[in-house]
Structure formats: C-alpha cells, structure tokens
Design a protein around this motif. Structure first.
Motif, mmCIF file in Angstrom:
data_model
loop_
_atom_site.group_PDB
_atom_site.id
_atom_site.type_symbol
_atom_site.label_atom_id
_atom_site.label_comp_id
_atom_site.label_asym_id
_atom_site.label_seq_id
_atom_site.Cartn_x
_atom_site.Cartn_y
_atom_site.Cartn_z
ATOM 1 N N ILE A 239 0.837 -1.201 0.000
ATOM 2 C CA ILE A 239 0.000 0.000 0.000
ATOM 3 C C ILE A 239 0.872 1.252 0.000
ATOM 4 N N GLU A 240 1.927 1.254 0.812
ATOM 5 C CA GLU A 240 2.828 2.405 0.848
ATOM 6 C C GLU A 240 3.502 2.613 -0.509
ATOM 7 N N GLU A 241 3.901 1.526 -1.158
ATOM 8 C CA GLU A 241 4.529 1.644 -2.472
ATOM 9 C C GLU A 241 3.553 2.224 -3.495
ATOM 10 N N ILE A 242 2.314 1.730 -3.503
ATOM 11 C CA ILE A 242 1.318 2.220 -4.454
ATOM 12 C C ILE A 242 1.003 3.697 -4.184
ATOM 13 N N GLN A 243 0.916 4.065 -2.922
ATOM 14 C CA GLN A 243 0.680 5.468 -2.572
ATOM 15 C C GLN A 243 1.801 6.355 -3.100
ATOM 16 N N ASN A 244 3.035 5.919 -2.945
ATOM 17 C CA ASN A 244 4.171 6.704 -3.435
ATOM 18 C C ASN A 244 4.158 6.803 -4.955
ATOM 19 N N ARG A 245 3.802 5.713 -5.631
ATOM 20 C CA ARG A 245 3.708 5.753 -7.098
ATOM 21 C C ARG A 245 2.659 6.768 -7.543
ATOM 22 N N PHE A 246 1.510 6.757 -6.864
ATOM 23 C CA PHE A 246 0.445 7.663 -7.275
ATOM 24 C C PHE A 246 0.771 9.112 -6.901
ATOM 25 N N GLU A 247 1.559 9.321 -5.889
ATOM 26 C CA GLU A 247 2.018 10.687 -5.608
ATOM 27 C C GLU A 247 2.853 11.199 -6.774
ATOM 28 N N THR A 248 3.737 10.348 -7.300
ATOM 29 C CA THR A 248 4.520 10.711 -8.489
ATOM 30 C C THR A 248 3.602 10.979 -9.674
ATOM 31 N N ILE A 249 2.598 10.139 -9.837
ATOM 32 C CA ILE A 249 1.660 10.290 -10.952
ATOM 33 C C ILE A 249 0.924 11.616 -10.871
ATOM 34 N N TYR A 250 0.429 11.977 -9.690
ATOM 35 C CA TYR A 250 -0.337 13.204 -9.572
ATOM 36 C C TYR A 250 0.529 14.448 -9.768
ATOM 37 N N LYS A 251 1.764 14.379 -9.335
ATOM 38 C CA LYS A 251 2.664 15.496 -9.579
ATOM 39 C C LYS A 251 2.934 15.639 -11.080
ATOM 40 N N SER A 252 3.037 14.525 -11.774
ATOM 41 C CA SER A 252 3.235 14.561 -13.218
ATOM 42 C C SER A 252 1.993 15.094 -13.928
ATOM 43 N N ILE A 253 0.819 14.695 -13.450
ATOM 44 C CA ILE A 253 -0.426 15.195 -14.052
ATOM 45 C C ILE A 253 -0.465 16.713 -14.004
ATOM 46 N N SER A 254 0.028 17.283 -12.903
ATOM 47 C CA SER A 254 0.060 18.736 -12.777
ATOM 48 C C SER A 254 0.881 19.370 -13.892
ATOM 49 N N ALA A 255 1.950 18.683 -14.312
ATOM 50 C CA ALA A 255 2.842 19.232 -15.329
ATOM 51 C C ALA A 255 2.299 19.051 -16.744
ATOM 52 N N ILE A 256 1.561 17.966 -16.994
ATOM 53 C CA ILE A 256 1.125 17.684 -18.361
ATOM 54 C C ILE A 256 -0.371 17.869 -18.558
ATOM 55 N N ASP A 257 -1.084 18.345 -17.544
ATOM 56 C CA ASP A 257 -2.512 18.601 -17.686
ATOM 57 C C ASP A 257 -2.734 19.572 -18.833
ATOM 58 N N TYR A 258 -3.800 19.367 -19.578
ATOM 59 C CA TYR A 258 -4.148 20.143 -20.772
ATOM 60 C C TYR A 258 -3.317 19.736 -21.988
ATOM 61 N N ARG A 259 -2.293 18.886 -21.817
ATOM 62 C CA ARG A 259 -1.538 18.384 -22.957
ATOM 63 C C ARG A 259 -2.020 16.988 -23.338
ATOM 64 N N ILE A 260 -2.381 16.217 -22.310
ATOM 65 C CA ILE A 260 -2.855 14.855 -22.544
ATOM 66 C C ILE A 260 -3.734 14.441 -21.370
ATOM 67 N N PHE A 310 4.096 8.464 -16.854
ATOM 68 C CA PHE A 310 3.821 9.866 -16.524
ATOM 69 C C PHE A 310 5.118 10.669 -16.419
ATOM 70 N N GLU A 311 6.150 10.094 -15.841
ATOM 71 C CA GLU A 311 7.431 10.791 -15.746
ATOM 72 C C GLU A 311 8.009 11.067 -17.128
ATOM 73 N N HIS A 312 7.955 10.076 -18.025
ATOM 74 C CA HIS A 312 8.507 10.251 -19.365
ATOM 75 C C HIS A 312 7.711 11.272 -20.179
ATOM 76 N N LEU A 313 6.396 11.253 -20.044
ATOM 77 C CA LEU A 313 5.594 12.229 -20.784
ATOM 78 C C LEU A 313 5.767 13.633 -20.225
ATOM 79 N N THR A 314 6.072 13.738 -18.939
ATOM 80 C CA THR A 314 6.391 15.050 -18.363
ATOM 81 C C THR A 314 7.634 15.622 -19.039
ATOM 82 N N ALA A 315 8.638 14.780 -19.268
ATOM 83 C CA ALA A 315 9.843 15.230 -19.964
ATOM 84 C C ALA A 315 9.543 15.530 -21.436
ATOM 85 N N PHE A 316 8.759 14.663 -22.079
ATOM 86 C CA PHE A 316 8.451 14.819 -23.506
ATOM 87 C C PHE A 316 7.690 16.121 -23.767
#
Length: 426
Positions: A239-260, A310-316
């Motif tokens: 559960i802790e691992e999944i929570q940490n993964r989704f924290e990364t995902i949501y931070k990435s969403i902030s960067a690429i929102d409106y792009r995809i 999500f991390e790779h698309l943030t860079a892309f």
C-alpha cells in the motif's frame, strides 16, 4: 457520527480525511472575467439563491459516506462537496475577520468546523494537504508554491474565488452564509472496514458521476491489495509503495494537464506494458488481470509502469519539447496518440534525443499524409508489427523508419493508400 446531522455537528470533534484511493479535488473555478459555469460558481449561486428564498427548511448538502477508523473518518463519497464546504468556510471566516473580531459563538463555530488549536477538522489527500493547510487553513502563505499538482492549484483557485466573492459582501451577508452552511442538514453513513469502504467507493461512483478511469484503477488496486495480501506487513508495504507511485503520478499530471488526458496515459501504458497497439478498454483489461493468477504482482508492476509513463511524458511535453523543434512540431500537430506508445518505449530504452527526433519527424509526415489524403485506412494495422518488434532487446529505430518509408512508396494493394502518388493527387 449521527445518521442525520448538520454540517457543524458532522465536523465538530471529528477528524475527517480523504484517503489515498479517493480522487483529488476536481472542481473547477471560473477564470477572471470568464462567463463559463463552474462547480464552485454553482455552489455559491445555489447558496445565494437559498438565502434569497427565505426558506424555513435548512439547506441540504446531501449524503456522505465514511470509513470509520480509530480516531478519524475517511471520506468514501462526498469529498468534493466536503472539500468545497471547508474552502468556502475558511474564506468566509477570513472575510468576516477582516471586517471585525469574531463573536464568541463564531469562534466556537470556527473551532467546530475548521480548526481547534492544532486539530484541523478536515484533511485532503496527502500530496495536497500541506498546501491546503498553509494556504487555506492557516493562511500562512499567500503565494502558491512553485510546484503544484493540478488538484492543489484547484484548491487555491477555489479558495481565492470564494474569498474575492465574499470579500465584497456586507457583514450581514457573511453572517447569513455562516448560519446557512453551519446549520445545513446532511446525512451520513460510516462503515468500519477499509476493503468494504473501497468497494462502496467503486459502487457509488459507477452509479453516479464517474471518476476518471485512472481513479477507478487506483481504487481497484487498493482493494486487490486488501483482498490478496498474505499478511499485514506485506499489505502495508505494498500500500505504501502504491501510494508513493500515485504521488509521483499526480505530480506529473500537474505538469502535463491540458496536454494529454490522464486516462489516455493509462491506455498508452497498457499498450507498452502488453506490447500491443491493439490494447483498448483499460478497465476491462485491468479487471481481467486482477482476477488472474498473481494479481498483486500485476498491481506492483503495472503501477510502476504507469508512474514511469507519466514521468517520461512530463519530460516529452516539458523540457524536451522546449529544446527540440521536431518534438514541438509533432506535439503542435495534435492527434498523436498512435505515436505515444513508441515515444514511451524510446524513453524507457534510454534512446538519445536525436533518435526521438527522427521518430517524431517520421510519424509527423505519416499523420499529415493521412489527414491530407483523407483515407479511412487504419494506421495501427500497418505499424503494430514494427511496434511489437521494438523492444529493449532490439531498441533500434531503423525498422520503424523503414516501415514508414515503405508506406510512402509501395505501389499497389491496400498498403498503397498513403504512397507518394496518392499524396500528390490529394
């Protein structure tokens, strides 16, 4: 917590939190000068209409579902409303205090619904909560942090919107609004088991306004962990691992929102994970995997793949697009979903930027050709074999470029829809 209550009584002496499997704050706020209808604007206009109606019945905020744990209640359904109520009340108290000191009853009301000493009544999702506390509850900072998730920005936008609207109102309006909201009626239903709570979340949202597919998948993964974990320690660790993964995902969403769209990233990740462009229907595919053998291995592996996508698309869509004209040109073209699984693989394989640029140039020419000619010919069937052969063991882009060139020059048959002659005719 009583089944039938008021907003003040529901919040008083309780600690209410948004659990990790819930979606983050999603209500929009109208931009300055915009006439677009948003959820926060409707929230305020409904309260104003109620105030003008002189109704004798209390305002009704609906039903709330909670998972009851030791010392706190976790919101299953109703967190968008409850978050907005807290944002509205925090702004209201700030505007009222700007006009005069709070009365003793108003201070008690603040302590019951917002904060008593260090005890904050409502806590949003963990990755947004510090911003929520600093900007909304304590109001210790007036400038938003440089790096925000999209949901944290929505929290700030809603709070600022309410503060601006309420700040221009007379004192009587503010005291009326405080009375209306604090005495508003609601109904509640707590459950005591987290697995049951997650099931109810999925059940509720499949029959009301659906969350994104990504949020449904997150809830399904959390439920699967509870269902299949061998022991408490293994469950807590995953559960802790999944929570940490989704924290990364949501931070990435902030960067690429409106792009995809986040659900498109989910779909592209499935195509990468299972190495096929024919993958579709993310929820059905994931549900099938969760009922197969070793569901927790799939949860762990796929969540890792998802965070990486999500991390790779943030860079892309970020630094690489700004520094690379071929990437920028392809992104500006739009409608590039068919390309993104190739791009995600290229990033996963650690290919250099010149190789990524060549892929973008080749696919851009293919997409433009497809649009100009106007054929209904399917792209996927023509590039899927090349996609499946593009692996970490064979990461060269040469076969992909050769396949696209072949589509431009083939002289006959159903592969010839996009050749140079057809392009010249178009």
């Amino acid at each position: 917590m009583e089944a039938s209550s008021t907003i003040r009584n529901m919040l008083a002496n309780n600690r209410i939190v948004v659990p990790t499997y819930q979606r983050a704050y999603a209500w929009d706020t109208p931009a300055e000068g915009s006439t677009r209808v948003s959820q926060t604007a409707v929230f305020l206009s409904d309260l104003e209409a109620y105030r003008s109606s002189n109704s004798r019945s209390p305002y009704y905020f609906g039903h709330f579902l909670f998972e009851q744990t030791q010392g706190e209640y976790r919101v299953i359904d109703g967190q968008q409303r409850l978050t907005t109520i807290t944002l509205f009340l925090a702004a209201l108290f700030a505007c009222l205090q700007a006009k005069r000191a709070l009365t003793e009853d108003e201070q008690d009301c603040y302590k019951d619904m917002i904060k008593r000493e260090s005890q904050i009544r409502f806590k949003t999702v963990g990755y947004d909560n510090q911003t929520f506390v600093d900007y909304v509850i304590n109001q210790s900072r007036t400038v938003a942090p440089a790096s925000l998730t999209t949901s944290a920005q929505r929290l700030i936008n809603a709070f600022d919107f309410f503060k601006k609207k309420l700040g221009s109102q007379p004192e009587a309006f503010l005291t009326d609004m405080l009375r209306i909201v604090s005495q508003a009626s609601c109904s509640t239903h707590p459950v005591r088991d987290e697995a049951e709570a997650i099931q109810m979340f999925i059940f509720q949202n499949n029959r009301g306004k659906r969350p994104s597919n990504l949020e449904v998948v997150k809830a399904q993964f959390m439920y699967a962990i509870h269902l299949h974990s061998e022991d408490q320690q293994a469950r807590d660790n995953l559960i802790e691992e999944i929570q940490n993964r989704f924290e990364t995902i949501y931070k990435s969403i902030s960067a690429i929102d409106y792009r995809i769209n986040e659900d498109d990233v989910l779909q592209h990740t499935l195509r990468v994970h299972f190495n096929s462009l024919w993958e579709s229907g993310a929820l059905d595919r994931i549900e099938k995997m969760l009922t197969a053998e070793s569901p927790l291995e799939f949860v762990k592996d796929f969540t890792s793949s998802l965070a990486t996508s999500f991390e790779h698309l943030t860079a892309f869509f970020g630094a690489d697009e700004r520094s690379s004209f071929p990437i920028h040109s392809l992104v500006s073209l739009g409608g590039i979903g068919i390309v993104l699984p190739f791009i995600l693989k290229a990033y996963s394989f650690g290919l250099p930027l010149p190789d990524k640029n060549q892929l973008c140039v080749a696919f851009e020419s293919l997409i433009i050709r497809h649009r100009l000619i106007g054929t209904r010919a399917d792209i996927t069937s023509r590039i899927n074999d090349t996609y499946e052969a593009f692996t970490s063991d064979a990461p060269a882009i040469g076969p992909i470029l050769e396949n696209i060139e072949r589509l431009k020059t083939v002289g006959s048959g159903w592969w010839a829809y996009w050749n140079n002659e057809k392009l010249a005719e178009a």
